[in-house]
Design a protein around this motif. Structure first.
Motif, PDB file in Angstrom:
ATOM      1  N   PHE A  14       0.842  -1.191   0.000  1.00  0.00           N
ATOM      2  CA  PHE A  14       0.000   0.000   0.000  1.00  0.00           C
ATOM      3  C   PHE A  14       0.877   1.240   0.000  1.00  0.00           C
ATOM      4  N   ALA A  15       0.416   2.272  -0.692  1.00  0.00           N
ATOM      5  CA  ALA A  15       1.161   3.526  -0.722  1.00  0.00           C
ATOM      6  C   ALA A  15       0.189   4.687  -0.897  1.00  0.00           C
ATOM      7  N   VAL A  16       0.617   5.842  -0.439  1.00  0.00           N
ATOM      8  CA  VAL A  16      -0.180   7.054  -0.555  1.00  0.00           C
ATOM      9  C   VAL A  16       0.704   8.163  -1.111  1.00  0.00           C
TER      10      VAL A  16
ATOM     11  N   THR B  53       4.194   1.093   2.413  1.00  0.00           N
ATOM     12  CA  THR B  53       4.376   0.037   3.404  1.00  0.00           C
ATOM     13  C   THR B  53       5.412  -0.988   2.970  1.00  0.00           C
ATOM     14  N   GLN B  54       5.569  -1.160   1.658  1.00  0.00           N
ATOM     15  CA  GLN B  54       6.582  -2.037   1.081  1.00  0.00           C
ATOM     16  C   GLN B  54       7.025  -1.410  -0.237  1.00  0.00           C
TER      17      GLN B  54
ATOM     18  N   ARG C 255       8.977   7.520   1.716  1.00  0.00           N
ATOM     19  CA  ARG C 255       9.247   7.173   3.107  1.00  0.00           C
ATOM     20  C   ARG C 255       8.504   5.898   3.476  1.00  0.00           C
ATOM     21  N   LEU C 256       9.239   4.922   4.037  1.00  0.00           N
ATOM     22  CA  LEU C 256       8.660   3.662   4.498  1.00  0.00           C
ATOM     23  C   LEU C 256       7.980   3.891   5.843  1.00  0.00           C
ATOM     24  N   VAL C 257       6.694   3.473   5.947  1.00  0.00           N
ATOM     25  CA  VAL C 257       5.925   3.685   7.175  1.00  0.00           C
ATOM     26  C   VAL C 257       5.054   2.456   7.433  1.00  0.00           C
TER      27      VAL C 257
ATOM     28  N   LEU D 170      -0.627   5.578   7.000  1.00  0.00           N
ATOM     29  CA  LEU D 170      -1.273   5.989   5.757  1.00  0.00           C
ATOM     30  C   LEU D 170      -2.669   6.550   6.007  1.00  0.00           C
ATOM     31  N   LEU D 171      -3.172   6.351   7.208  1.00  0.00           N
ATOM     32  CA  LEU D 171      -4.545   6.745   7.524  1.00  0.00           C
ATOM     33  C   LEU D 171      -4.591   8.192   8.024  1.00  0.00           C
TER      34      LEU D 171
END
Length: 296
Positions: free
Chosen positions: A133-135, A145-146, A158-160, A165-166
Motif C-alpha cells: 500500500f502507498a499514498v 508500506t513495502q 518514506r517507508l511507514v 497511511l490513515l
C-alpha cells in the motif's frame, strides 16, 4: 514533415488550436528496449513520434501529457520530447501542473485534488491482505508500506507502517498485489464496494485510487475551459484503464484513439483504435488527425 520554427508557435489563433492529450506509458513511451534513448525512468520514445509531437507543439497546438505518473516522473518526459507544455496532468487527474512563465523549467501545482484515504485503505486491506500500500500526498511526498518497483512514482519516499497511511491528505492511493493474478485482483476489487473515490485497475495487479470524480478527463475539462478551447478540438490517446474516462470524454466532443494493445474495454471507450506501441500507433493516429502539420 515540414520543419516549423519556434517563432510560429504563437501564431495559431485560439480558435484553431487543439488540445492533444497524450497518455505516457504504453502510448508515447514503450518499455524494455534498452536503447541509447532510454533513461533512468525507463522506456523508449520513437524519434519520429517525438518529432511529430514537437511539430504539433511548435505549430501552436496544446500538448498535454496526461498520465498516472507522479509529477517527478512526468516533467522529464516533456524534457525528452523537447517541449514545454503550458499544462500537464499527473496522478490520473489529481494534480494539474501549469508552466511557470517566470522560471525556465519550473511547473507549479495549479490544482491538487486531495482526500482522506482511510476508509478505502481499510476496506481494501480486508481483501488484499498481502498487498503493498502507498499514498501519494497532496504536497508530493510518498508514503509506502513495502517498496513498489517503478520509476513513475515520486522521488521523495518514506517507508511507514500501514497505520501511518490513515488520516492523511492524499492525491492518490496505490495498491499493488503481485500475489494475485489479474483476474483474482479484478474480482477482489469489484467486491470492495468503493464509494466516494475514483479508481482504475492497471493491466497488472495495480490499483490507483483518486478523489471522487477525479480523472484525467475531469482535469482536461478544466484545462479546456481555462484555455478557451472548444471541446470539439480535443484529441486524446491512451492505452490503459485509467484512460477510459479521458477517451470517452474526448471522443464525445472531439476525437480519441486507443492503442492497439489496449484491452477491449479501453478500445471500446475510444472513437477509433490505432496500431500498437510497437507499431508506432500513436504516430499513425496523429498523422491521420493532423495531416496539415504532419502530412498523411
Amino acid at each position: 514533415m515540414a520543419r516549423i520554427s519556434s517563432e510560429q508557435a504563437d501564431r495559431l489563433p485560439v480558435s484553431e488550436r487543439h488540445i492533444v492529450a497524450l497518455d505516457i506509458d504504453g502510448t508515447v513511451l514503450s518499455h524494455g528496449f534498452g536503447g541509447a534513448g532510454d533513461d533512468a525512468l525507463g522506456g523508449h520514445i520513437d524519434p519520429d513520434l517525438a518529432e511529430a509531437i514537437r511539430a504539433l507543439y511548435l505549430a501552436g497546438h496544446e500538448i498535454v501529457l496526461s498520465t498516472g505518473r507522479s509529477v517527478d516522473a512526468t516533467i522529464p518526459i516533456a524534457e525528452r520530447l523537447r517541449i514545454r507544455p503550458e499544462w500537464m496532468v499527473a496522478a490520473n487527474g489529481a494534480v494539474t501542473l501549469k508552466r511557470d512563465p517566470l522560471a525556465h523549467r519550473a511547473y507549479r501545482r495549479e490544482y491538487v485534488e486531495a482526500f482522506d484515504p482511510s476508509d478505502a485503505l481499510k476496506k481494501i486491506r480486508t481483501r488484499l491482505v498481502t498487498a503493498s500500500f502507498a499514498v501519494e500526498l497532496a504536497d508530493g511526498g510518498f508514503l509506502y508500506t513495502q517498496p513498489i518497483p517503478t520509476g513513475t512514482l515520486p522521488s521523495e519516499q518514506r517507508l511507514v507502517p500501514f497505520e501511518k497511511l490513515l488520516g492523511v491528505q492524499a492525491s492518490r492511493v496505490v495498491v499493488v498485489s503481485p500475489d494475485h493474478d489479474l483476474e483474482e485482483f479484478l474480482d477482489a476489487v469489484s467486491t470492495l464496494g468503493l464509494t466516494h473515490v475514483s479508481y482504475a485497475v492497471g493491466n497488472t495487479s495495480w490499483l490507483d485510487i483518486a478523489p471522487d470524480g477525479v480523472t484525467k478527463a475531469s482535469a482536461l475539462d478544466v484545462i479546456a475551459s481555462r484555455m478557451g478551447i472548444d471541446r470539439s478540438r480535443v484529441f486524446a490517446a491512451g492505452d490503459g484503464r485509467n484512460d477510459i474516462d479521458m477517451l470517452r470524454w474526448a471522443g464525445r466532443h472531439g476525437d480519441s484513439a486507443a492503442m492497439g494493445q489496449a484491452v477491449p474495454e479501453v478500445q471500446a471507450a475510444a472513437r477509433r483504435v490505432t496500431g500498437t506501441i510497437e507499431e508506432n500507433g500513436l504516430l499513425a493516429a496523429l498523422r491521420e488527425r493532423f495531416p496539415e502539420v504532419l502530412g498523411a
